[in-house]
Every structure is written in structure tokens, then in C-alpha cells.
Design a protein around this motif. Structure first.
Motif, PDB file in Angstrom:
ATOM      1  N   LEU A 387      50.755   9.341  26.000  1.00  0.00           N
ATOM      2  CA  LEU A 387      50.245   8.497  27.087  1.00  0.00           C
ATOM      3  C   LEU A 387      48.837   8.028  26.761  1.00  0.00           C
ATOM      4  CD1 LEU A 387      51.686  10.466  30.130  1.00  0.00           C
ATOM      5  CD2 LEU A 387      52.538   8.347  29.124  1.00  0.00           C
ATOM      6  N   THR A 388      48.526   8.039  25.488  1.00  0.00           N
ATOM      7  CA  THR A 388      47.253   7.485  25.039  1.00  0.00           C
ATOM      8  C   THR A 388      47.513   6.029  24.684  1.00  0.00           C
ATOM      9  OG1 THR A 388      46.639   9.627  24.154  1.00  0.00           O
ATOM     10  CG2 THR A 388      45.431   7.738  23.301  1.00  0.00           C
ATOM     11  N   ALA A 389      46.620   5.153  25.139  1.00  0.00           N
ATOM     12  CA  ALA A 389      46.860   3.721  24.926  1.00  0.00           C
ATOM     13  C   ALA A 389      46.261   3.254  23.611  1.00  0.00           C
ATOM     14  CB  ALA A 389      46.273   2.935  26.076  1.00  0.00           C
ATOM     15  N   SER A 390      47.040   2.403  22.899  1.00  0.00           N
ATOM     16  CA  SER A 390      46.520   1.901  21.629  1.00  0.00           C
ATOM     17  C   SER A 390      45.897   0.516  21.774  1.00  0.00           C
ATOM     18  CB  SER A 390      47.633   1.882  20.582  1.00  0.00           C
ATOM     19  OG  SER A 390      48.710   1.104  21.041  1.00  0.00           O
ATOM     20  N   GLY A 391      45.911  -0.048  22.972  1.00  0.00           N
ATOM     21  CA  GLY A 391      45.321  -1.364  23.193  1.00  0.00           C
ATOM     22  C   GLY A 391      45.535  -1.744  24.642  1.00  0.00           C
ATOM     23  N   LYS A 392      45.093  -2.942  25.011  1.00  0.00           N
ATOM     24  CA  LYS A 392      45.175  -3.321  26.422  1.00  0.00           C
ATOM     25  C   LYS A 392      46.615  -3.398  26.926  1.00  0.00           C
ATOM     26  CE  LYS A 392      44.004  -6.839  29.810  1.00  0.00           C
ATOM     27  NZ  LYS A 392      45.282  -6.628  30.447  1.00  0.00           N
ATOM     28  N   GLU A 393      47.475  -4.025  26.105  1.00  0.00           N
ATOM     29  CA  GLU A 393      48.870  -4.182  26.542  1.00  0.00           C
ATOM     30  C   GLU A 393      49.540  -2.818  26.712  1.00  0.00           C
ATOM     31  OE1 GLU A 393      52.813  -6.455  25.024  1.00  0.00           O
ATOM     32  OE2 GLU A 393      50.924  -7.181  24.201  1.00  0.00           O
ATOM     33  N   ASP A 394      49.243  -1.920  25.777  1.00  0.00           N
ATOM     34  CA  ASP A 394      49.805  -0.574  25.814  1.00  0.00           C
ATOM     35  C   ASP A 394      49.256   0.169  27.036  1.00  0.00           C
ATOM     36  OD1 ASP A 394      51.522   1.191  24.468  1.00  0.00           O
ATOM     37  OD2 ASP A 394      49.832   2.325  23.673  1.00  0.00           O
ATOM     38  N   TYR A 395      47.979  -0.052  27.323  1.00  0.00           N
ATOM     39  CA  TYR A 395      47.357   0.585  28.489  1.00  0.00           C
ATOM     40  C   TYR A 395      48.065   0.128  29.765  1.00  0.00           C
ATOM     41  CZ  TYR A 395      43.947   2.365  31.753  1.00  0.00           C
ATOM     42  OH  TYR A 395      43.352   3.062  32.779  1.00  0.00           O
ATOM     43  N   ASP A 396      48.255  -1.165  29.870  1.00  0.00           N
ATOM     44  CA  ASP A 396      48.882  -1.706  31.088  1.00  0.00           C
ATOM     45  C   ASP A 396      50.303  -1.168  31.252  1.00  0.00           C
ATOM     46  OD1 ASP A 396      46.599  -3.037  31.676  1.00  0.00           O
ATOM     47  OD2 ASP A 396      47.272  -4.992  30.946  1.00  0.00           O
ATOM     48  N   LEU A 397      51.040  -1.105  30.135  1.00  0.00           N
ATOM     49  CA  LEU A 397      52.406  -0.566  30.191  1.00  0.00           C
ATOM     50  C   LEU A 397      52.371   0.863  30.728  1.00  0.00           C
ATOM     51  CD1 LEU A 397      55.485  -0.391  29.312  1.00  0.00           C
ATOM     52  CD2 LEU A 397      54.622   0.585  27.186  1.00  0.00           C
ATOM     53  N   LYS A 398      51.500   1.696  30.142  1.00  0.00           N
ATOM     54  CA  LYS A 398      51.480   3.110  30.506  1.00  0.00           C
ATOM     55  C   LYS A 398      50.913   3.313  31.908  1.00  0.00           C
ATOM     56  CE  LYS A 398      51.899   4.586  25.815  1.00  0.00           C
ATOM     57  NZ  LYS A 398      51.286   4.786  24.509  1.00  0.00           N
ATOM     58  N   PHE A 399      49.963   2.476  32.287  1.00  0.00           N
ATOM     59  CA  PHE A 399      49.408   2.590  33.641  1.00  0.00           C
ATOM     60  C   PHE A 399      50.499   2.279  34.677  1.00  0.00           C
ATOM     61  CE2 PHE A 399      46.954   1.817  37.382  1.00  0.00           C
ATOM     62  CZ  PHE A 399      45.838   2.622  37.249  1.00  0.00           C
ATOM     63  N   GLY A 400      51.248   1.214  34.436  1.00  0.00           N
ATOM     64  CA  GLY A 400      52.339   0.850  35.361  1.00  0.00           C
ATOM     65  C   GLY A 400      53.433   1.912  35.369  1.00  0.00           C
ATOM     66  N   LEU A 401      53.757   2.396  34.181  1.00  0.00           N
ATOM     67  CA  LEU A 401      54.801   3.417  34.018  1.00  0.00           C
ATOM     68  C   LEU A 401      54.495   4.659  34.864  1.00  0.00           C
ATOM     69  CD1 LEU A 401      57.141   4.530  31.950  1.00  0.00           C
ATOM     70  CD2 LEU A 401      55.211   5.535  30.755  1.00  0.00           C
ATOM     71  N   ILE A 402      53.267   5.152  34.757  1.00  0.00           N
ATOM     72  CA  ILE A 402      52.929   6.402  35.460  1.00  0.00           C
ATOM     73  C   ILE A 402      52.710   6.136  36.951  1.00  0.00           C
ATOM     74  CG2 ILE A 402      51.391   8.387  35.518  1.00  0.00           C
ATOM     75  CD1 ILE A 402      50.655   7.529  32.576  1.00  0.00           C
ATOM     76  N   SER A 403      52.093   4.997  37.274  1.00  0.00           N
ATOM     77  CA  SER A 403      51.911   4.687  38.702  1.00  0.00           C
ATOM     78  C   SER A 403      53.270   4.634  39.381  1.00  0.00           C
ATOM     79  CB  SER A 403      51.241   3.316  38.889  1.00  0.00           C
ATOM     80  OG  SER A 403      50.019   3.294  38.237  1.00  0.00           O
ATOM     81  N   ASP A 404      54.221   3.993  38.718  1.00  0.00           N
ATOM     82  CA  ASP A 404      55.547   3.873  39.327  1.00  0.00           C
ATOM     83  C   ASP A 404      56.296   5.203  39.327  1.00  0.00           C
ATOM     84  OD1 ASP A 404      55.046   1.296  39.943  1.00  0.00           O
ATOM     85  OD2 ASP A 404      56.210   0.408  38.312  1.00  0.00           O
ATOM     86  N   LEU A 405      55.990   6.047  38.363  1.00  0.00           N
ATOM     87  CA  LEU A 405      56.604   7.391  38.385  1.00  0.00           C
ATOM     88  C   LEU A 405      56.137   8.108  39.665  1.00  0.00           C
ATOM     89  CD1 LEU A 405      56.829   9.873  35.481  1.00  0.00           C
ATOM     90  CD2 LEU A 405      55.832  10.616  37.608  1.00  0.00           C
ATOM     91  N   LEU A 406      54.839   7.968  39.968  1.00  0.00           N
ATOM     92  CA  LEU A 406      54.338   8.605  41.197  1.00  0.00           C
ATOM     93  C   LEU A 406      54.952   7.937  42.421  1.00  0.00           C
ATOM     94  CD1 LEU A 406      50.556   9.055  40.276  1.00  0.00           C
ATOM     95  CD2 LEU A 406      52.435  10.657  39.957  1.00  0.00           C
ATOM     96  N   ASN A 407      55.202   6.639  42.318  1.00  0.00           N
ATOM     97  CA  ASN A 407      55.863   5.955  43.437  1.00  0.00           C
ATOM     98  C   ASN A 407      57.281   6.483  43.640  1.00  0.00           C
ATOM     99  OD1 ASN A 407      53.600   4.399  43.904  1.00  0.00           O
ATOM    100  ND2 ASN A 407      54.261   2.753  42.533  1.00  0.00           N
TER     101      ASN A 407
END
Ligand code: ADP
Length: 480
Positions: A387-407
């Protein structure tokens, strides 16, 4: 939260209404990792951090919000719409174990699970014996067992639906069976992998039995390692010699899967993900070259000509579009359906073995390799996908992924529990397959409808719009 990001129905203006099942107080979380997950948890309205032995909050900072720069360092560019963490209230001092949600590491769970008592409301990452699926040797053992059972009970044709993992043997225990198999298929390439390691460590390819005989006597054995009294367990696996290539390079696909319960089995599939490319053109001439054959980012980023700006990833959406244009929509749909089959069969293979616990959930990272006939092969399943981001696009993917997991976990209790889609997660299985309500979310190039399972891997992910809709619907359902 800024106006742009505010999701009606998701966050009430009255903070007391943000509490859900926890009652009239904030949701307290602990987190063992310092990457995107921590940014998500710290930025989540109504959630507050509980420092503890495993929390990465330095003692000096307890009672104040740590800067988001300490985590991934990508926060400023990653998601412009999140609240400024500095403006949030200070972290209260709490005793260890006084938490509602814990994103723990596997080691912590192993050491503590058997002796801890979990309260009704508590949620924790990982099932007790997740390794049944995530150790390479055990995954194959469980798959082989369910395959045999399926053949016995439903016949050979049905058992063929398990033809998605390459022929695999555990070493040293199955060495003799492997040698028999090796002799039947002289000339093919095999890959040796330590059963419990990751990031490509200890992996090598070979064609001759001599290479493995050397290995048998060699550095991996206890004789050369005084700290080990038993040989390290490896798997030897048939190497997929005909991977699908894009631009001459090999890649594999990372697929995120969320399991909220094993009994009944409840599985969510995330739309987003990525393909990881090797940096060097594919060839079978140089089987010792890991930059050609291993697609792990951990390996590729050390390649001499690796460009950190360009990276080596495509989004799964980009991949799906490319494949549909090149190979046709039908073939690509068939391929994605085969990935669904891999997910469900692999989870079913451990369904009776995993210690089910309503407090536990697991987010798996599946690694799937496509061959040149677009057949997907299961390479491995990770219980702690990076869950470490390698760039902005990767960050956004992982941020959405985990936020939605909590949702999906919905500790705030704002949803109805009947949703088939929550943000980027689609409900794939709930004690049986889930059928899609509509087929239009992933309109392929020719505009034809996609298949009916509720599965949208690589499809358009308008997660914020969708969240707005479901929270509003849930609000009105709850009011009525
Ligand atoms: P690790 O856990 O160390 O990452 P993997 O099993 O995921 O080990 O293998 C690492 C990489 O090696 C994969 O991402 C894939 O590119 C390649 N690989 C592994 N197994 C095979 C196989 N059977 N055929 C072709 N490539 C493979």
C-alpha cells in the motif's frame, strides 16, 4: 472536508451522527503501517488515532496530529480534496487495545490473536490462518484438494475449471514426484520459489535437473545455514513460457479482493488495479535474467535502465481497453470471467479451513499472469499487498481502494447492507454468485453489453459519484 469532496449522506454535518454502531463517540483506529492506509485513516471524518506499541506515532507527538508528510509523502498531490490534517482535533491518549479498528500486521495478529478478546464492534485486518491461501505451497495444496473433491463429486469437466494454476510441487517433500514429472517434459522451463518469501526473493528459473540437484545440496540447505535445522520449503512450478506481451514485455495483473466473511463466503472485487511490466524485452534465451522474467516492482526498480518517472505500471482500465481493442471484446470478457473463477475457486478452496471470525476481514492482492491466448494463470495471493504509492496515480488508486474498503466495512453504519456496489468495490459473491443490476457500467469499444455477473474489473470507476448516490439512497431508506 471541502465542498468538492463532501459526499451527502456519507458525512453528517452533525458530528454525533457520524458515529454509527460505535455510539456517541469517535471511531478509534490503530495502524501498523506508514503509508497510504495511514493517510486514509487519519483523514477519515469521525475517526481518531489511538497510539499504542504498534502505532507509528512517536511518543513526542502523541496528543497532536502528525503531519501527513510523515506517511507516504504524496498527500499533497494524491488527493486534493481531503481535509487538512492539521485542522483536525488532537489524538487522545488511549490505552493499548482500546480501539475499534486495527490495520495490524500479520506478525502482530499471530502473536496476539489467540489470547485477545474482541468486543462486538471491533474489526481487525487478517484472518487467523490467512497463510493457508497466501503461502505458495499451501495455496496449491488447498487448490489440489478442492479440485480432487470436485472431480470425485461432479466429474472431470467440472474439475477442469481448476486449470488455472501452473503444475506445482512442494520441495523437498514432493521432490520425487517432481522428478518423474520433469522427465516426462524434458526441455520445458521450471521456476523455483521460496514458499514464504515475497518480492521475487530467492526465485530462479531452470531447464536442467542438474540445476536443482545443485540447489538440493547447496546454499538453501541446512548444512550451509547453521540457523536452520530444516530445509527451507520451496515450490517448483511450471514456468509460463508464452506470456502475453505488450510492447515485447511481460506483465502480470494485480487484482484486489476483499473478503468480509468466509462463512458464508462474501467477496468484493475492486474495479481498479494495475498491470506491472518488466523493464526488459521478453526472451527465453536468458532465463537467469530476473529483469526479463520477474514482474515484481521490487525487482524491476533495480533494473539499470528503470525510469522512476515512467515506472512500469498500467492501470487495469487501460489494460482492459487495450486488450478489447486488440483482441476483441468477447475474448476479453471471457478472460475477465476466468479471473472471477480464479478468485472464487481459490477462496472456496480454503473456506472450510480459514478460522472464520466476524471481527476479521482480509484484503488480498491476487497476482495473475496472462498467456498469449489470454488465459489467466494464478501466480500467487498476497495478504499484505503493498500500500505504498509509487506515484500520484498509484496513490489515488490506493487511497480510493482503502477508503472504499472502509465504506464497505461501514463502521459508521450509514449503508443499508444490501448494496451490491460501494465505490469501486463490486459484490462478486455472497454465498453464491451476484448478478449485475445493469450491464452498462463497462461499455466496451463496440457498445455491446457486458456479461451479467456483478464483476467490473478494469471498468470505469466513478466511485465518488456512486458513493453520493448510495449514501443518499441509504439515508432515505433509513428515514422511511
Ligand atoms: P513473490 O512472492 O516473490 O513475488 P511470485 O510467485 O509472485 O513470487 O513470482 C514473482 C514473479 O515471477 C511474478 O510476478 C511473475 O512475474 C513471475 N512468475 C512467477 N511464477 C511464474 C510462472 N509460473 N510462470 C511465469 N512467470 C512466473
Amino acid at each position: 472536508m471541502s465542498k468538492v469532496a463532501r459526499i451527502p449522506g456519507y458525512q453528517s454535518k452533525n458530528p454525533k451522527q457520524n458515529r454509527g454502531i460505535i455510539g456517541d463517540r469517535e471511531i478509534r483506529f490503530k495502524c501498523s503501517l506508514q503509508n497510504v492506509i495511514l493517510d486514509v485513516l487519519r483523514g477519515r471524518p469521525g475517526w481518531t488515532e489511538v497510539p499504542g506499541p504498534n502505532s507509528q506515532v512517536p511518543a513526542a507527538q502523541q496528543g497532536t496530529r502528525p503531519s501527513n508528510q510523515q506517511t507516504s509523502g504524496l498527500t499533497q498531490t494524491g488527493n486534493q480534496s481531503r481535509p487538512s490534517l492539521q485542522s483536525l482535533p488532537p489524538i487522545p491518549r488511549n490505552s493499548d487495545g482500546d480501539w475499534d479498528f486495527y490495520w495490524c500486521d500479520r506478525e502482530w495478529l499471530h502473536q496476539n490473536y489467540d489470547t485477545m478478546f474482541l468486543h462486538e464492534h471491533q474489526k481487525i485486518l487478517h484472518f487467523r490462518n490467512h497463510y493457508e491461501l497466501t503461502r505458495k505451497n499451501l495455496m496449491v495444496k488447498n487448490l489440489k484438494r478442492l479440485r480432487k473433491q470436485t472431480e470425485r463429486e461432479q466429474g472431470k469437466t467440472e474439475a477442469q475449471s481448476f486449470d488455472f494454476y501452473p503444475t506445482t510441487y512442494e520441495l523437498p517433500s514432493e521432490y520425487h514426484i517432481f522428478v518423474e514429472e520433469f522427465k516426462k517434459n524434458l526441455g520445458i522451463i521450471w521456476i523455483m520459489k521460496p514458499a514464504a518469501k515475497s518480492q521475487g526473493k530467492g526465485i530462479f528459473l531452470f531447464r536442467r535437473l542438474k540445476d536443482i540437484t545443485d540447489w538440493k545440496k547447496g546454499e538453501y540447505q541446512p548444512l550451509s545455514d547453521q540457523t536452520r535445522d530444516v530445509p527451507e520449503t520451496y515450490v517448483v512450478q511450471r514456468y509460463i513460457e508464452n506470456p502475453l506481451l505488450i510492447g515485447g514485455r511481460k506483465f502480470d495483473v494485480r487484482v484486489y479482493v476483499l473478503v468480509c466473511s468466509y462463512n458464508p463466503l462474501k467477496v468484493w472485487l475492486y474495479r481498479g488495479g494495475f498491470a506491472r511490466f518488466s523493464n526488459t524485452r521478453f526472451s527465453l534465451d536468458s532465463i537467469e535474467d530476473t529483469y526479463v522474467h520477474l514482474t515484481n516492482v521490487a525487482v524491476q526498480k533495480n533494473a539499470p535502465d528503470y525510469d522512476p518517472e515512467k515506472g512500469c505500471k498500467w492501470s487495469t482500465q487501460q489494460l482492459r481497453k487495450y486488450l478489447a481493442a486488440k483482441h476483441g471484446v468477447d475474448k476479453v470478457q471471457k478472460m475477465f470471467k476466468a479471473i472471477d473463477n480464479i478468485i472464487i475457486k481459490s477462496l472456496q478452496s480454503v473456506q472450510k479451513i480459514i478460522i472464520n471470525d466476524k471481527h476479521c476481514f482480509e484484503m488480498y492482492g491476487y497476482d495473475v499472469l496472462l498467456d498469449d491466448d489470454l488465459k489467466p494463470w494464478l501466480i500467487e495471493i498476497n495478504a499484505s499487498p503493498s500500500l505504498t504509492a509509487s506515484g500520484k496515480e498509484d496513490y489515488d488508486l490506493k487511497f480510493g481502494l482503502i477508503s472504499d474498503l472502509l465504506n464497505v466495512l461501514d463502521l459508521e453504519n450509514r449503508l443499508t447492507g444490501k448494496e451490491k456496489r460501494i465505490g469501486g468495490w463490486d459484490l462478486l459473491w455472497d454465498d453464491g454468485p451476484i448478478v449485475a443490476d445493469d450491464n452498462m457500467d463497462c461499455t466496451p469499444a463496440n457498445g455491446a453489453a457486458v456479461s451479467t455477473p456483478n464483476s467490473y474489473l478494469g471498468c470505469f470507476n466513478d466511485r465518488k459519484k456512486q458513493l453520493r448516490e448510495i449514501y443518499l439512497t441509504a439515508q432515505s431508506v433509513k428515514k422511511s
